[in-house]
Design a protein around this motif. Structure first.
Motif, PDB file in Angstrom:
ATOM      1  N   ALA A 136     -41.990  32.489 -25.146  1.00  0.00           N
ATOM      2  CA  ALA A 136     -42.716  33.518 -25.900  1.00  0.00           C
ATOM      3  C   ALA A 136     -41.933  33.940 -27.136  1.00  0.00           C
ATOM      4  O   ALA A 136     -42.517  34.278 -28.173  1.00  0.00           O
ATOM      5  N   ALA A 137     -40.609  33.916 -27.021  1.00  0.00           N
ATOM      6  CA  ALA A 137     -39.769  34.269 -28.168  1.00  0.00           C
ATOM      7  C   ALA A 137     -39.870  33.214 -29.269  1.00  0.00           C
ATOM      8  O   ALA A 137     -39.702  33.518 -30.456  1.00  0.00           O
ATOM      9  N   LEU A 138     -40.169  31.980 -28.868  1.00  0.00           N
ATOM     10  CA  LEU A 138     -40.303  30.900 -29.847  1.00  0.00           C
ATOM     11  C   LEU A 138     -41.679  30.907 -30.504  1.00  0.00           C
ATOM     12  O   LEU A 138     -41.800  30.758 -31.719  1.00  0.00           O
ATOM     13  N   PHE A 139     -42.720  31.073 -29.655  1.00  0.00           N
ATOM     14  CA  PHE A 139     -44.092  31.103 -30.162  1.00  0.00           C
ATOM     15  C   PHE A 139     -44.979  31.755 -29.106  1.00  0.00           C
ATOM     16  O   PHE A 139     -44.923  31.366 -27.930  1.00  0.00           O
ATOM     17  N   PRO A 140     -45.789  32.729 -29.480  1.00  0.00           N
ATOM     18  CA  PRO A 140     -46.547  33.523 -28.498  1.00  0.00           C
ATOM     19  C   PRO A 140     -47.478  32.741 -27.579  1.00  0.00           C
ATOM     20  O   PRO A 140     -47.763  33.192 -26.471  1.00  0.00           O
ATOM     21  N   LEU A 141     -47.953  31.571 -28.019  1.00  0.00           N
ATOM     22  CA  LEU A 141     -48.898  30.817 -27.196  1.00  0.00           C
ATOM     23  C   LEU A 141     -48.225  29.848 -26.227  1.00  0.00           C
ATOM     24  O   LEU A 141     -48.874  29.327 -25.319  1.00  0.00           O
ATOM     25  N   LEU A 142     -46.934  29.610 -26.407  1.00  0.00           N
ATOM     26  CA  LEU A 142     -46.234  28.649 -25.551  1.00  0.00           C
ATOM     27  C   LEU A 142     -46.187  29.041 -24.068  1.00  0.00           C
ATOM     28  O   LEU A 142     -46.215  28.159 -23.204  1.00  0.00           O
ATOM     29  N   PRO A 143     -46.120  30.329 -23.731  1.00  0.00           N
ATOM     30  CA  PRO A 143     -46.075  30.683 -22.304  1.00  0.00           C
ATOM     31  C   PRO A 143     -47.257  30.185 -21.491  1.00  0.00           C
ATOM     32  O   PRO A 143     -47.167  30.085 -20.263  1.00  0.00           O
ATOM     33  N   VAL A 144     -48.363  29.852 -22.148  1.00  0.00           N
ATOM     34  CA  VAL A 144     -49.516  29.361 -21.396  1.00  0.00           C
ATOM     35  C   VAL A 144     -49.174  28.059 -20.665  1.00  0.00           C
ATOM     36  O   VAL A 144     -49.742  27.761 -19.608  1.00  0.00           O
ATOM     37  N   ILE A 145     -48.218  27.305 -21.212  1.00  0.00           N
ATOM     38  CA  ILE A 145     -47.771  26.077 -20.543  1.00  0.00           C
ATOM     39  C   ILE A 145     -47.109  26.429 -19.212  1.00  0.00           C
ATOM     40  O   ILE A 145     -47.386  25.815 -18.176  1.00  0.00           O
ATOM     41  N   VAL A 146     -46.242  27.429 -19.255  1.00  0.00           N
ATOM     42  CA  VAL A 146     -45.557  27.871 -18.034  1.00  0.00           C
ATOM     43  C   VAL A 146     -46.564  28.439 -17.041  1.00  0.00           C
ATOM     44  O   VAL A 146     -46.452  28.231 -15.831  1.00  0.00           O
ATOM     45  N   ILE A 147     -47.541  29.151 -17.560  1.00  0.00           N
ATOM     46  CA  ILE A 147     -48.565  29.738 -16.691  1.00  0.00           C
ATOM     47  C   ILE A 147     -49.331  28.644 -15.951  1.00  0.00           C
ATOM     48  O   ILE A 147     -49.574  28.741 -14.741  1.00  0.00           O
ATOM     49  N   LEU A 148     -49.695  27.587 -16.661  1.00  0.00           N
ATOM     50  CA  LEU A 148     -50.406  26.472 -16.020  1.00  0.00           C
ATOM     51  C   LEU A 148     -49.542  25.806 -14.953  1.00  0.00           C
ATOM     52  O   LEU A 148     -50.015  25.493 -13.855  1.00  0.00           O
ATOM     53  N   VAL A 149     -48.278  25.599 -15.280  1.00  0.00           N
ATOM     54  CA  VAL A 149     -47.356  25.001 -14.308  1.00  0.00           C
ATOM     55  C   VAL A 149     -47.208  25.913 -13.095  1.00  0.00           C
ATOM     56  O   VAL A 149     -47.243  25.460 -11.943  1.00  0.00           O
ATOM     57  N   ALA A 150     -47.067  27.210 -13.358  1.00  0.00           N
ATOM     58  CA  ALA A 150     -46.912  28.173 -12.265  1.00  0.00           C
ATOM     59  C   ALA A 150     -48.130  28.184 -11.348  1.00  0.00           C
ATOM     60  O   ALA A 150     -48.003  28.197 -10.117  1.00  0.00           O
ATOM     61  N   LEU A 151     -49.309  28.159 -11.944  1.00  0.00           N
ATOM     62  CA  LEU A 151     -50.537  28.172 -11.145  1.00  0.00           C
ATOM     63  C   LEU A 151     -50.671  26.909 -10.297  1.00  0.00           C
ATOM     64  O   LEU A 151     -51.248  26.939  -9.206  1.00  0.00           O
ATOM     65  N   LEU A 152     -50.127  25.821 -10.787  1.00  0.00           N
ATOM     66  CA  LEU A 152     -50.181  24.561 -10.045  1.00  0.00           C
ATOM     67  C   LEU A 152     -49.164  24.507  -8.908  1.00  0.00           C
ATOM     68  O   LEU A 152     -49.474  24.052  -7.801  1.00  0.00           O
ATOM     69  N   ILE A 153     -47.951  24.978  -9.176  1.00  0.00           N
ATOM     70  CA  ILE A 153     -46.887  24.783  -8.183  1.00  0.00           C
ATOM     71  C   ILE A 153     -46.688  25.958  -7.229  1.00  0.00           C
ATOM     72  O   ILE A 153     -46.227  25.755  -6.101  1.00  0.00           O
ATOM     73  N   LEU A 154     -47.026  27.179  -7.644  1.00  0.00           N
ATOM     74  CA  LEU A 154     -46.759  28.325  -6.773  1.00  0.00           C
ATOM     75  C   LEU A 154     -47.478  28.257  -5.419  1.00  0.00           C
ATOM     76  O   LEU A 154     -46.876  28.612  -4.392  1.00  0.00           O
ATOM     77  N   PRO A 155     -48.740  27.806  -5.369  1.00  0.00           N
ATOM     78  CA  PRO A 155     -49.359  27.676  -4.036  1.00  0.00           C
ATOM     79  C   PRO A 155     -48.568  26.749  -3.117  1.00  0.00           C
ATOM     80  O   PRO A 155     -48.424  27.025  -1.921  1.00  0.00           O
ATOM     81  N   ALA A 156     -48.037  25.669  -3.686  1.00  0.00           N
ATOM     82  CA  ALA A 156     -47.238  24.735  -2.885  1.00  0.00           C
ATOM     83  C   ALA A 156     -45.914  25.361  -2.465  1.00  0.00           C
ATOM     84  O   ALA A 156     -45.440  25.154  -1.344  1.00  0.00           O
ATOM     85  N   VAL A 157     -45.322  26.134  -3.356  1.00  0.00           N
ATOM     86  CA  VAL A 157     -44.067  26.819  -3.025  1.00  0.00           C
ATOM     87  C   VAL A 157     -44.302  27.815  -1.895  1.00  0.00           C
ATOM     88  O   VAL A 157     -43.527  27.894  -0.937  1.00  0.00           O
ATOM     89  N   VAL A 158     -45.384  28.570  -2.003  1.00  0.00           N
ATOM     90  CA  VAL A 158     -45.731  29.538  -0.953  1.00  0.00           C
ATOM     91  C   VAL A 158     -45.949  28.823   0.377  1.00  0.00           C
ATOM     92  O   VAL A 158     -45.555  29.319   1.436  1.00  0.00           O
ATOM     93  N   ASP A 159     -46.534  27.640   0.305  1.00  0.00           N
ATOM     94  CA  ASP A 159     -46.837  26.869   1.517  1.00  0.00           C
ATOM     95  C   ASP A 159     -45.609  26.187   2.106  1.00  0.00           C
ATOM     96  O   ASP A 159     -45.694  25.541   3.149  1.00  0.00           O
ATOM     97  N   GLY A 160     -44.476  26.304   1.419  1.00  0.00           N
ATOM     98  CA  GLY A 160     -43.240  25.736   1.947  1.00  0.00           C
ATOM     99  C   GLY A 160     -43.002  24.282   1.600  1.00  0.00           C
ATOM    100  O   GLY A 160     -42.145  23.623   2.210  1.00  0.00           O
ATOM    101  N   GLU A 161     -43.730  23.762   0.629  1.00  0.00           N
ATOM    102  CA  GLU A 161     -43.534  22.369   0.211  1.00  0.00           C
ATOM    103  C   GLU A 161     -42.139  22.196  -0.392  1.00  0.00           C
ATOM    104  O   GLU A 161     -41.704  23.000  -1.210  1.00  0.00           O
ATOM    105  N   ARG A 162     -41.458  21.130   0.018  1.00  0.00           N
ATOM    106  CA  ARG A 162     -40.115  20.885  -0.512  1.00  0.00           C
ATOM    107  C   ARG A 162     -40.151  20.508  -1.983  1.00  0.00           C
ATOM    108  O   ARG A 162     -39.271  20.883  -2.752  1.00  0.00           O
ATOM    109  N   ASN A 163     -41.146  19.733  -2.355  1.00  0.00           N
ATOM    110  CA  ASN A 163     -41.297  19.338  -3.755  1.00  0.00           C
ATOM    111  C   ASN A 163     -42.661  19.813  -4.254  1.00  0.00           C
ATOM    112  O   ASN A 163     -43.656  19.098  -4.131  1.00  0.00           O
ATOM    113  N   PRO A 164     -42.717  21.014  -4.808  1.00  0.00           N
ATOM    114  CA  PRO A 164     -44.012  21.563  -5.236  1.00  0.00           C
ATOM    115  C   PRO A 164     -44.669  20.778  -6.361  1.00  0.00           C
ATOM    116  O   PRO A 164     -45.884  20.819  -6.519  1.00  0.00           O
ATOM    117  N   PHE A 165     -43.864  20.049  -7.138  1.00  0.00           N
ATOM    118  CA  PHE A 165     -44.442  19.274  -8.233  1.00  0.00           C
ATOM    119  C   PHE A 165     -45.259  18.095  -7.699  1.00  0.00           C
ATOM    120  O   PHE A 165     -46.319  17.761  -8.228  1.00  0.00           O
TER     121      PHE A 165
END
Length: 200
Positions: A88-117
């Protein structure tokens, strides 16, 4: 109920950090406000991500107590939040990339997956069309959220504006996490059913 409580409490904490219209300084007081704000974001994300998967899995009873037993999710939330802040400090729209990654991997992390990716890729392979639509909706929601925040900043100020803004951000995050968690659960169910069919 858990998600609603988290949204309100988190937004309230964020609103209190702007009480008195603090000016950015190098003082300990301002540093404390920043730390409180960051902690509220991370903890809210932690509990929301955990509860979202429970809701998607049809097991929302006792969601809060289960969230506390998932410290690994908290670690991921801290890392993802830090990366989003840097981008966000680099460019205000860039965090959306992290948000997409987070939305993809967090359910797997919550589920206890060893490799959420790997689990995230499985979700995409199982429902590519739904994931594509969800990604577009996520990007639009991000842009809209900031648009609403800017409008509120012009017409409403102070503690109330901060409360409404963070409530809006939190609601968006909760809805998106629940939806992406459902996509994850759908992929997991398909994999389990496929394994059962193969054994037969």
């Amino acid at each position: 109920m858990v998600l609603a409580a988290v949204l309100v409490v988190s937004a309230l904490i964020q609103a209190l950090t702007v009480l008195g219209d603090p000016v950015p300084t190098s003082s300990l007081g301002f540093a404390g406000l920043v730390a409180a704000s960051a902690a509220a974001v991370v903890i809210a994300l932690w509990i929301t991500a955990s509860t979202a998967l429970d809701m998607a899995d049809g097991n929302s009873s006792g969601a809060l107590s289960r969230a506390w037993r998932r410290p690994r999710v908290l670690v991921w939330c801290v890392v993802l939040t830090l990366v989003a802040v840097v981008l966000a400090a680099l460019f205000p729209l860039l965090p959306v990339i992290v948000i997409l990654v987070a939305l993809l991997i967090l359910p797997a992390v919550v589920d206890g997956e060893r490799n959420p990716f790997v689990a995230a890729l499985r979700t995409v392979r199982r429902s590519p069309g739904r994931c594509a639509v969800a990604a577009v909706v996520t990007i639009l929601a991000y842009v809209l959220a900031w648009g609403v925040a800017l409008v509120l900043g012009f017409f409403v100020t102070g503690v109330f504006a901060a409360f409404v803004t963070w409530l809006w951000f939190g609601a968006n995050a909760a809805v998106l996490l629940v939806y992406w968690s459902r996509l994850y659960c759908r992929a997991v169910r398909y994999e389990v059913e496929s394994d059962v069919a193969e054994r037969r």
